[in-house]
Design an enzyme around this catalytic site. Structure first.
Site, mmCIF file in Angstrom:
data_model
loop_
_atom_site.group_PDB
_atom_site.id
_atom_site.type_symbol
_atom_site.label_atom_id
_atom_site.label_comp_id
_atom_site.label_asym_id
_atom_site.label_seq_id
_atom_site.Cartn_x
_atom_site.Cartn_y
_atom_site.Cartn_z
ATOM 1 N N SER A 110 0.835 -1.212 0.000
ATOM 2 C CA SER A 110 0.000 0.000 0.000
ATOM 3 C C SER A 110 0.865 1.256 0.000
ATOM 4 C CB SER A 110 -0.976 -0.007 1.181
ATOM 5 O OG SER A 110 -0.319 -0.148 2.411
ATOM 6 N N ASP A 114 5.264 3.259 7.210
ATOM 7 C CA ASP A 114 5.442 2.610 5.911
ATOM 8 C C ASP A 114 5.820 3.623 4.839
ATOM 9 O OD1 ASP A 114 4.491 0.527 7.387
ATOM 10 O OD2 ASP A 114 2.641 0.255 6.240
HETATM 11 P P1 ADP Z 1 0.081 -4.449 2.527
HETATM 12 O O1 ADP Z 1 0.340 -2.982 2.498
HETATM 13 O O2 ADP Z 1 0.598 -5.105 3.756
HETATM 14 O O3 ADP Z 1 0.569 -5.167 1.306
HETATM 15 P P2 ADP Z 1 -2.616 -3.520 2.579
HETATM 16 O O4 ADP Z 1 -3.917 -4.198 2.858
HETATM 17 O O5 ADP Z 1 -2.215 -2.378 3.424
HETATM 18 O O6 ADP Z 1 -1.496 -4.653 2.567
HETATM 19 O O7 ADP Z 1 -2.619 -2.982 1.081
HETATM 20 C C1 ADP Z 1 -2.884 -3.894 0.027
HETATM 21 C C2 ADP Z 1 -3.873 -3.284 -0.924
HETATM 22 O O8 ADP Z 1 -3.255 -2.179 -1.624
HETATM 23 C C3 ADP Z 1 -4.306 -4.220 -2.019
HETATM 24 O O9 ADP Z 1 -5.367 -5.045 -1.581
HETATM 25 C C4 ADP Z 1 -4.737 -3.256 -3.103
HETATM 26 O O10 ADP Z 1 -6.024 -2.732 -2.816
HETATM 27 C C5 ADP Z 1 -3.728 -2.124 -2.955
HETATM 28 N N1 ADP Z 1 -2.576 -2.300 -3.852
HETATM 29 C C6 ADP Z 1 -1.280 -2.477 -3.502
HETATM 30 N N2 ADP Z 1 -0.484 -2.570 -4.593
HETATM 31 C C7 ADP Z 1 -1.280 -2.438 -5.652
HETATM 32 C C8 ADP Z 1 -1.071 -2.454 -7.088
HETATM 33 N N3 ADP Z 1 0.158 -2.611 -7.617
HETATM 34 N N4 ADP Z 1 -2.150 -2.317 -7.878
HETATM 35 C C9 ADP Z 1 -3.373 -2.144 -7.359
HETATM 36 N N5 ADP Z 1 -3.627 -2.113 -6.035
HETATM 37 C C10 ADP Z 1 -2.616 -2.272 -5.193
HETATM 38 MG MG MG Z 2 -0.393 -1.640 3.951
#
Ligand code: ADP
Ligand code: MG
Length: 389
Positions: free
Chosen positions: A135, A179
């Site tokens: 994220s 983060d």
């Molecule tokens: P983390 O940050 O630990 O990976 P989070 O739940 O905070 O998990 O964020 C993940 C979410 O961020 C995904 O479910 C999606 O909605 C969004 N996301 C992250 N990277 C991408 C990407 N490259 N394309 C689209 N959405 C993304």
């Molecule tokens: Mg996150």
């Protein structure tokens, strides 16, 4: 013998503006301390989210990702009405980049009518939901790209705050600033020691490779959901604890305050407070120990951090405990769960030569327990957000 380089087609029929990227991160130590105004010590990793940005002349923003076949497009002028009030109208993943665009316009005071429209195409190799902050990576890539192309001139700390605001208000996940700061400020071979109150950051050399150490990430594949449940409950307990102690944030307490805290609050609130207060101290100790003795000496602090999260903050799950215990038994210098908890990944600091043995041991322990196979890989402390081309 020099020949004029042919002009690339992309430059002649322009509007392509370029490619930016921002990394995920691993938190070495300092968990759930960020929203308590305390200390964290994460580092950016080599897994990144890239965005290809192309300007357009119709004052609209379109976001597309390899994660989803459907792009989302809105008028820049509509962002202010969409966030936060009508965010539910936007598919969840698109709230991250569109929210970052919104927060950037808010932070800079720029008139949406005065900046060019953009197409943003995202691709990423940051594992999602594994505690590696995909994220922050998508927010950071968006904020860095738009800040440059829109000529806003925000510094990296301000861009991290833009990412956090997107996550808090446009997505609705009540996370701290760690983060985004790690993703913005990362440096090769170094960690970002961050005071989450002042946002003062110090780059601290980690020296893993010279010490013959590798940092192993053990993704349990147990999914977590930041925006719901346990995370909010932990934040509320921290606020309650600070209020009972009469301080603005738990950051203002030291381990010497804990006996008094134990007298004033119920057992659960006290244990939440004890985790945060001792974790802040462990971050300070880790930075001092790294500087004085090198990375091999921080193992016991990683171990103690895990115990505190397991027993006091109660955010571990059996899969994380098994990964940590098995890695340690197989010879890791230290190990702990990392990230928000309730799933995601654990980390282990491991002698390079022991990486295969520790990996095998954890994979076997998971198979024996009947758990989903973990994904185990090393990460290297890497550069923060940047323009790539
Ligand atoms: P983390 O940050 O630990 O990976 P989070 O739940 O905070 O998990 O964020 C993940 C979410 O961020 C995904 O479910 C999606 O909605 C969004 N996301 C992250 N990277 C991408 C990407 N490259 N394309 C689209 N959405 C993304
Ligand atoms: Mg996150």
């Amino acid at each position: 013998m020099t020949t004029a380089a042919p002009t690339p087609a992309a430059q002649t029929d322009a509007p392509t503006a370029g490619t930016w990227s921002a990394p995920g991160r691993v938190n070495l130590i300092g968990e759930h301390t960020d929203y308590n105004d305390g200390f964290v010590f994460p580092f950016a990793i080599e897994y990144r989210t890239s965005v290809r940005l192309t300007t357009r002349d119709d004052a609209r923003i379109r976001v597309a990702s390899t994660f989803d076949p459907d792009a989302v497009e809105v008028a820049l002028a509509d962002l202010a009405a969409l966030f936060p009030a009508r965010r539910d109208e936007i598919v969840e993943w698109a709230r991250y980049p569109l929210g970052a665009a919104w927060a950037l316009l808010q932070a800079s005071g720029a008139d949406p009518a005065s900046v060019p429209g953009v197409d943003l195409d995202f691709s990423s190799d940051v594992p999602v939901g594994a505690g590696l902050s995909s994220s922050a990576a998508i927010e950071g890539a968006t904020a860095a790209a738009l800040n440059d192309v829109w000529g806003l001139g925000l510094d990296r700390v301000a861009l991290a705050q833009v990412g956090r605001r997107a996550e808090n208000e446009a997505v609705g996940a009540p996370t701290g600033i760690m983060d985004q700061m790690a993703s913005m400020l990362g440096r090769a071979d170094a960690g970002t020691f961050l005071d989450c109150r002042s946002l003062e950051a110090q780059v601290v050399e980690l020296g893993f490779a010279p010490a013959g150490l590798a940092l192993l990430v053990m993704d349990t594949k147990v999914t977590h959901a930041h925006s719901t449940g346990g995370y909010g409950e932990r934040r509320a307990a921290c606020e309650r604890g600070a209020a009972i102690m009469g301080v603005p944030a738990l950051r203002d307490l030291t381990p010497a305050d804990l006996p008094r805290a134990a007298e004033l609050m119920d057992d659960v609130t006290f244990r939440r407070v004890r985790h945060v207060v001792t974790e802040d101290q462990r971050v300070l100790d880790a930075v001092a120990t790294l500087r004085a003795e090198g990375p091999r000496a921080i193992g016991h602090l990683l171990d103690a951090s895990h115990v505190s999260m397991r027993d006091d903050f109660e955010i571990s799950v059996p899969e994380l405990d098994l990964a940590v215990d098995t890695a340690r038994a197989a010879g890791a210098v230290g190990a702990r769960m990392t990230g928000g908890g309730f799933g995601g990944a654990a980390i282990a600091l491991v002698d390079l030569g022991l990486v295969p043995a520790v990996t095998d041991a954890v994979e076997k322990a998971f198979a024996d327990a009947g758990y989903t196979a973990p994904h185990i890989f090393t990460v290297t402390p890497s550069e923060g957000a940047r323009r790539d081309g």
